[in-house]
Every structure is written in structure tokens, then in C-alpha cells.
Design an enzyme around this catalytic site. Structure first.
Site, PDB file in Angstrom:
ATOM      1  N   CYS A 185       1.126  13.249  -3.340  1.00  0.00           N
ATOM      2  CA  CYS A 185       1.054  13.865  -2.018  1.00  0.00           C
ATOM      3  C   CYS A 185       1.661  15.265  -2.004  1.00  0.00           C
ATOM      4  O   CYS A 185       2.763  15.472  -1.495  1.00  0.00           O
ATOM      5  CB  CYS A 185       1.713  13.004  -0.942  1.00  0.00           C
ATOM      6  SG  CYS A 185       1.180  13.546   0.698  1.00  0.00           S
TER       7      CYS A 185
ATOM      8  N   CYS B  66      -4.817  14.847   2.470  1.00  0.00           N
ATOM      9  CA  CYS B  66      -3.402  15.031   2.721  1.00  0.00           C
ATOM     10  C   CYS B  66      -3.211  15.388   4.185  1.00  0.00           C
ATOM     11  O   CYS B  66      -3.580  16.484   4.607  1.00  0.00           O
ATOM     12  CB  CYS B  66      -2.903  16.164   1.820  1.00  0.00           C
ATOM     13  SG  CYS B  66      -1.132  16.272   1.823  1.00  0.00           S
TER      14      CYS B  66
HETATM   15  P1  FAD Z   1       2.102   3.071  -6.350  1.00  0.00           P
HETATM   16  O1  FAD Z   1       1.612   2.694  -4.994  1.00  0.00           O
HETATM   17  O2  FAD Z   1       3.337   3.896  -6.415  1.00  0.00           O
HETATM   18  O3  FAD Z   1       2.271   1.728  -7.189  1.00  0.00           O
HETATM   19  C1  FAD Z   1       2.695   1.679  -8.521  1.00  0.00           C
HETATM   20  C2  FAD Z   1       3.276   0.306  -8.767  1.00  0.00           C
HETATM   21  O4  FAD Z   1       3.478   0.106 -10.171  1.00  0.00           O
HETATM   22  C3  FAD Z   1       4.623   0.099  -8.092  1.00  0.00           C
HETATM   23  O5  FAD Z   1       4.565  -1.026  -7.243  1.00  0.00           O
HETATM   24  C4  FAD Z   1       5.592  -0.105  -9.247  1.00  0.00           C
HETATM   25  O6  FAD Z   1       6.623  -1.029  -8.955  1.00  0.00           O
HETATM   26  C5  FAD Z   1       4.663  -0.635 -10.322  1.00  0.00           C
HETATM   27  N1  FAD Z   1       5.181  -0.415 -11.686  1.00  0.00           N
HETATM   28  C6  FAD Z   1       5.735   0.704 -12.217  1.00  0.00           C
HETATM   29  N2  FAD Z   1       6.091   0.503 -13.496  1.00  0.00           N
HETATM   30  C7  FAD Z   1       5.737  -0.774 -13.793  1.00  0.00           C
HETATM   31  C8  FAD Z   1       5.824  -1.572 -14.972  1.00  0.00           C
HETATM   32  N3  FAD Z   1       6.364  -1.118 -16.109  1.00  0.00           N
HETATM   33  N4  FAD Z   1       5.346  -2.841 -14.918  1.00  0.00           N
HETATM   34  C9  FAD Z   1       4.785  -3.317 -13.770  1.00  0.00           C
HETATM   35  N5  FAD Z   1       4.687  -2.612 -12.638  1.00  0.00           N
HETATM   36  C10 FAD Z   1       5.154  -1.355 -12.651  1.00  0.00           C
HETATM   37  N6  FAD Z   1      -0.804   9.400   0.249  1.00  0.00           N
HETATM   38  C11 FAD Z   1      -1.742   9.621   1.225  1.00  0.00           C
HETATM   39  O7  FAD Z   1      -2.902   9.290   1.034  1.00  0.00           O
HETATM   40  N7  FAD Z   1      -1.417  10.196   2.418  1.00  0.00           N
HETATM   41  C12 FAD Z   1      -0.151  10.568   2.694  1.00  0.00           C
HETATM   42  O8  FAD Z   1       0.125  11.065   3.776  1.00  0.00           O
HETATM   43  C13 FAD Z   1       0.870  10.353   1.696  1.00  0.00           C
HETATM   44  N8  FAD Z   1       2.155  10.723   1.928  1.00  0.00           N
HETATM   45  C14 FAD Z   1       3.123  10.430   0.997  1.00  0.00           C
HETATM   46  C15 FAD Z   1       4.440  10.753   1.291  1.00  0.00           C
HETATM   47  C16 FAD Z   1       5.462  10.432   0.417  1.00  0.00           C
HETATM   48  C17 FAD Z   1       6.881  10.798   0.760  1.00  0.00           C
HETATM   49  C18 FAD Z   1       5.156   9.739  -0.792  1.00  0.00           C
HETATM   50  C19 FAD Z   1       6.256   9.342  -1.726  1.00  0.00           C
HETATM   51  C20 FAD Z   1       3.839   9.439  -1.087  1.00  0.00           C
HETATM   52  C21 FAD Z   1       2.811   9.780  -0.206  1.00  0.00           C
HETATM   53  N9  FAD Z   1       1.458   9.492  -0.482  1.00  0.00           N
HETATM   54  C22 FAD Z   1       0.491   9.751   0.478  1.00  0.00           C
HETATM   55  C23 FAD Z   1       1.054   9.092  -1.851  1.00  0.00           C
HETATM   56  C24 FAD Z   1       0.771   7.605  -2.037  1.00  0.00           C
HETATM   57  O9  FAD Z   1       1.847   6.830  -1.580  1.00  0.00           O
HETATM   58  C25 FAD Z   1       0.500   7.336  -3.501  1.00  0.00           C
HETATM   59  O10 FAD Z   1      -0.434   8.269  -4.016  1.00  0.00           O
HETATM   60  C26 FAD Z   1      -0.044   5.916  -3.720  1.00  0.00           C
HETATM   61  O11 FAD Z   1       0.929   4.976  -3.378  1.00  0.00           O
HETATM   62  C27 FAD Z   1      -0.497   5.739  -5.172  1.00  0.00           C
HETATM   63  O12 FAD Z   1      -0.817   4.412  -5.462  1.00  0.00           O
HETATM   64  P2  FAD Z   1      -0.599   3.813  -6.929  1.00  0.00           P
HETATM   65  O13 FAD Z   1      -1.081   2.421  -6.880  1.00  0.00           O
HETATM   66  O14 FAD Z   1      -1.172   4.744  -7.935  1.00  0.00           O
HETATM   67  O15 FAD Z   1       0.984   3.881  -7.139  1.00  0.00           O
END
Ligand code: FAD
Ligand code: UQ1
Length: 410
Positions: free
Chosen positions: A161, A339
Site C-alpha cells: 500500500c 489505493c
Molecule cells: P498478508 O495478508 O500480509 O498475509 C500473509 C500471511 O502469511 C500472514 O497471515 C502471515 O502470518 C503468513 N506468514 C508469513 N510467514 C509465514 C510462514 N513462514 N509460514 C506460514 N505463514 C506465514 N490494501 C488495499 O487494497 N487497500 C488499502 O487501503 C490498504 N491499506 C493498507 C494500509 C496498511 C497500514 C497496511 C499495512 C496495508 C494496507 N493494504 C491495503 C495492503 C494489504 O493489507 C496487503 O497488500 C494484503 O494484506 C496482502 O495480502 P497477502 O495475502 O499477500 O499478505
């Protein structure tokens, strides 16, 4: 040793969404998700938590409640990836093998790469919306603001983000105006980037806003050290390496350096930089055809967001279905990401764009303007869409709506 036809690594946004989709296509008994955390957080809400507009409690739900029912939850960390053996090792020492692997491990926050952190967070006046542990400190620092610099940083790495580091600046500005303290504050955005935002249309709008609100933007400034006891932050000039500048602060919001998860970085699945090496249209791994990726852990050249994960989940569902049937993947991801740039407590510029950095707007109105409707979308609609649509595998992004909304209008 255990075996699952479909193994998902990570139970965040992308992992749970894909778990739900694989369950629907192939049956719950054929799917497992590896995720160590007891709590699942809707991270986009943390921008509003840092500004006191939502509570941190409202951003989380027990992981058990978001796991698709019947799907096996392996409550463990992935410790090793062995794609040549079609297996992974999890913390408990158990080997888990698979027919198809979906990697959704997210990214890793590196507060420790800034000298003086994370221990600096024990002091007041400093917060970070990027972690559940420090997001409430942002709101405390804002409430206790007296007089001086309010500084907002953006690191010298890819981030999730890309708008969030400056959204909290606009909210802080609005809060200080509302409480009559704005004239005592010097507000500074120190970013490592050479631009305020990657897409010109939205960058132009943001430059107007920072000018109008007297917010000072310093490009190519990278936070390297925090002396929290002295309320000092050290930034290096990226255009003149070795040159540093010390800023006194009354409030500091830190966006940490970020990188790929360790287990991925050191594996055969990673590219040179450590991210999961996937085809940018099909999300299939470039070397291992039974491995797929989604979200922040991938090297997809787009901005890392939950909105991007939504669009990717629809494409990946289709790609896997085709690959399982020994057909060629056909649906293509266009890099869609979004975003919601929160610019005050009731306005948002809803940036939406693709791989080419071209705006790809859902609504048939100019989204480059600050709008109340879009704030309502961000604060009240998106969380519902996340918990009940995306995580359940029903929301594959706004693509189909965009087409309907623009019928006869373009
Ligand atoms: P995540 O949701 O982070 O999930 C990754 C998972 O992998 C976690 O649960 C973690 O525990 C797990 N994991 C890590 N290592 C291991 C391991 N070794 N073994 C097993 N599990 C593991 N997005 C938007 O679309 N709009 C917004 O307005 C927005 N605002 C944001 C604001 C902030 C402050 C933040 C921090 C993020 C924001 N985002 C926004 C971004 C969004 O939250 C992420 O892009 C999204 O969560 C990505 O999903 P993901 O599944 O790739 O990762
Ligand atoms: C989106 O789909 C999504 O995931 C649920 C987000 O994450 C919170 C978003 O912030 C945005 C903007 C979208 C895109 C959705 C629409 C209706 C434009």
C-alpha cells in the site's frame, strides 16, 4: 508426513481467498492452509486506527473464524520449501507434500534495519501504522502533539500500500486543524522515492493538496536512524550518499523497510531479489508449473495491495483450474491495483491503475478528485467486501463492475 492435493502457504488475505476458492472447486478435504497466527487482521483499517477513526479491535478476527470450514488449518510456520520434492517442511518438523502449491506468504517488515528500532517504540511520540503492535502509538502521538515537526517517512524498498505512508499525514493535518493546533505544527513527508505517487494523474492531485495545506515534501530522503530518547530522526540523502540530516520531531510516523519472507528468499522459488518468481499474466511459477503465487510475496510488477490480491485471486482460480485439466491458462492479470488515498476524515482519492501505470477507474466519475463517496467506500464498504467477499472467494476485483459502469459512457 502429510499430503494435500492443494496446499496454501500463508493464511492472510491471498491465502484465505485462495483456500476458499480451491475448496469450492476441488472440495474442502483436498485443501490445507499453513498459517501460524491466531488472529487475522484487515490491515487497510490501520490507516484509520492510527488516526483515531477506528479501533484496532475492529480490524481483527480470530483466524479460526476466517478459515474456510472443512479446510485443514495447519497452525504452524513454513520452515523450508522443497519444490523439487513437491513438499514443504513446517515448524513442527513435519513434511507436507502437495500436488499443487499456492504461495501467499505476504512480506516481512524490517524495523530493525533502522538504527534505534524497534526498541525506540517504547518511547512516546513515535508510531507506525504498519504493525498491530505500534499502530495505536500513532494515535497517541497525534493526540499528545504540542509544538514542532510531525514527520512521515517512506523507505527505500518496495512497500505494501504505497499510499499509506502519506495517508496518515493528511489525517494528522486534518486532526491538528480540527483541534486548533495546526499553526504549531510543521508537517514533513520525507520519502525515498523521486515522486509523490507513481501514477501521474494522482500525483498531480496530491501535489495540489500538499501545496494548499502547507505540507512539506522532501524527495529522496531515507530514514536510517531514530534516536527516540532525543526525539531525533536521521535521514540520508539518496542522491548524495553519505550526506545525512537530523530532524527534531514532536511526532514521527515510521514506514519500515520491507522485503520477502526469509523462508521464500532463501528458496528455489525466489527470483534474484528474493520474491516469488511468477508469470505476470497467469501467476504460475516460471520454473515449477505446479506452483502458483498471489499477493505481496510475488514479484508481480504492480503496487502490493489487497485490491490487487482480489483481482489476482480471480485470475489464479482460473489458471489453476486450467492447469489441473492440462489446458493452457487463458485469463490474464492486467496488474490491477488500487489505493484509496485518504486525504482527510471524510475524503478519499480512489487511485486505481494497471501494470502500465494507466488509471483504470471503476466509477464513471473522475476519481482524481477528493470525494466523500469514496471515503465511505474505504471506511464502510471495503471492510465488508473484504470479510464477506474477498476472503470467501467471491470477490475477484471490480473488473466486471467497471465494464457495466462505463457502458455508454466512454
Ligand atoms: P498478508 O495478508 O500480509 O498475509 C500473509 C500471511 O502469511 C500472514 O497471515 C502471515 O502470518 C503468513 N506468514 C508469513 N510467514 C509465514 C510462514 N513462514 N509460514 C506460514 N505463514 C506465514 N490494501 C488495499 O487494497 N487497500 C488499502 O487501503 C490498504 N491499506 C493498507 C494500509 C496498511 C497500514 C497496511 C499495512 C496495508 C494496507 N493494504 C491495503 C495492503 C494489504 O493489507 C496487503 O497488500 C494484503 O494484506 C496482502 O495480502 P497477502 O495475502 O499477500 O499478505
Ligand atoms: C478492493 O477490491 C479491495 O479489496 C477488498 C480493497 O481492499 C481493502 C480496496 O481498498 C479497494 C479499493 C478495492 C477495489 C474495489 C472497488 C469497488 C473499487
Amino acid at each position: 508426513r502429510q499430503h494435500y492435493p492443494f496446499l496454501v502457504l500463508g493464511g492472510g488475505c491471498g491465502g484465505v481467498a485462495m483456500g476458499a476458492r480451491m475448496k469450492r472447486k476441488f472440495g474442502a478435504e483436498n485443501v490445507a492452509i499453513v498459517e501460524p497466527s491466531e488472529m487475522h487482521y484487515y490491515q487497510p483499517m490501520w490507516t484509520l486506527v492510527g488516526a483515531g477513526a477506528k479501533s484496532v479491535g475492529a480490524s481483527g478476527r480470530p483466524t479460526a473464524s476466517v478459515m474456510p470450514s472443512g479446510v485443514k488449518w495447519l497452525k504452524s510456520r513454513v520452515a523450508e520449501l522443497n519444490p523439487d520434492k513437491n513438499s514443504v517442511c513446517i515448524d513442527s518438523g513435519t513434511e507436507v507434500s502437495y500436488d499443487y502449491l499456492i504461495v501467499a506468504l505476504g512480506l516481512k517488515l524490517h524495523y530493525e534495519k533502522i538504527k534505534g528500532l524497534p526498541e525506540g517504540f517504547e518511547h512516546p511520540k513515535i508510531g507506525s501504522n504498519y504493525s498491530v503492535k505500534t499502530v495505536e502509538n500513532t494515535w497517541k502521538a497525534l493526540q499528545n502533539f504540542k509544538r514542532g515537526n510531525a514527520i512521515f517517512s517512506y523507505p527505500n524498498t518496495p512497500v505494501k500500500c504505497g499510499g499509506a505512508p502519506q495517508k496518515i499525514m493528511y489525517l494528522s493535518d486534518a486532526y491538528l486543524r480540527k483541534t486548533g493546533r495546526r499553526s504549531d505544527a510543521h508537517i514533513i513527508y520525507n520519502t525515498s522515492l523521486p515522486v509523490i505517487f507513481a501514477v501521474k494523474k494522482y500525483a498531480d492531485a496530491l501535489w495540489e493538496i500538499v501545496k494548499k495545506r502547507d505540507l512539506h515534501v522532501n524527495l529522496r530522503h531515507n530514514l536510517t536512524e531514530v534516536r527516540a530518547d532525543k526525539q531525533e530522526a536521521v535521514f540520508e540523502n539518496l542522491d548524495n550518499p553519505g550526506e545525512t540530516k537530523v530532524f527534531k520531531y514532536e511526532m514521527l510516523h515510521v514506514t519500515p523497510p520491507m522485503g520477502p519472507p526469509d523462508v521464500l528468499k532463501d528458496s528455489l522459488l525466489a527470483d534474484q531479489a528474493g520474491w516469488l518468481d511468477v508469470n505476470k499474466e497467469t501467476l504460475q511459477h516460471v520454473k515449477y508449473p505446479n506452483v502458483f503465487g498471489i499477493g505481496d510475496c510475488t514479484n508481480l510488477p504492480t503496487s502490493k495491495t489487497a485490491a490487487a490480491v482480489a483481482a489476482q485471486s480471480g485470475v489464479l482460480d482460473r489458471t489453476i483450474t486450467k492447469v489441473v485439466k492440462k489446458d493452457q491458462p487463458d485469463k490474464k492479470y492486467d496488474g490491477y491495483t488500487s489505493c484509496p488515498l485518504v486525504t482527510s476524515y471524510n475524503t478519499v482519492i480512489l487511485a486505481e491503475f494497471d501494470y502500465n501505470g494507466q488509471p483504470l477507474e471503476t466509477f464513471p466519475i473522475d476519481q482524481g478528485k477528493e470525494r466523500r463517496l469514496m471515503y465511505y467506500m474505504k471506511a464502510d464498504v471495503m471492510p465488508q467486501l473484504y470479510w464477506h467477499g474477498l476472503l470467501k472467494g467471491f470477490w475477484g476485483g471490480p473488473g466486471p463492475f467497471r465494464k457495466v459502469m462505463h457502458l455508454g459512457m466512454k
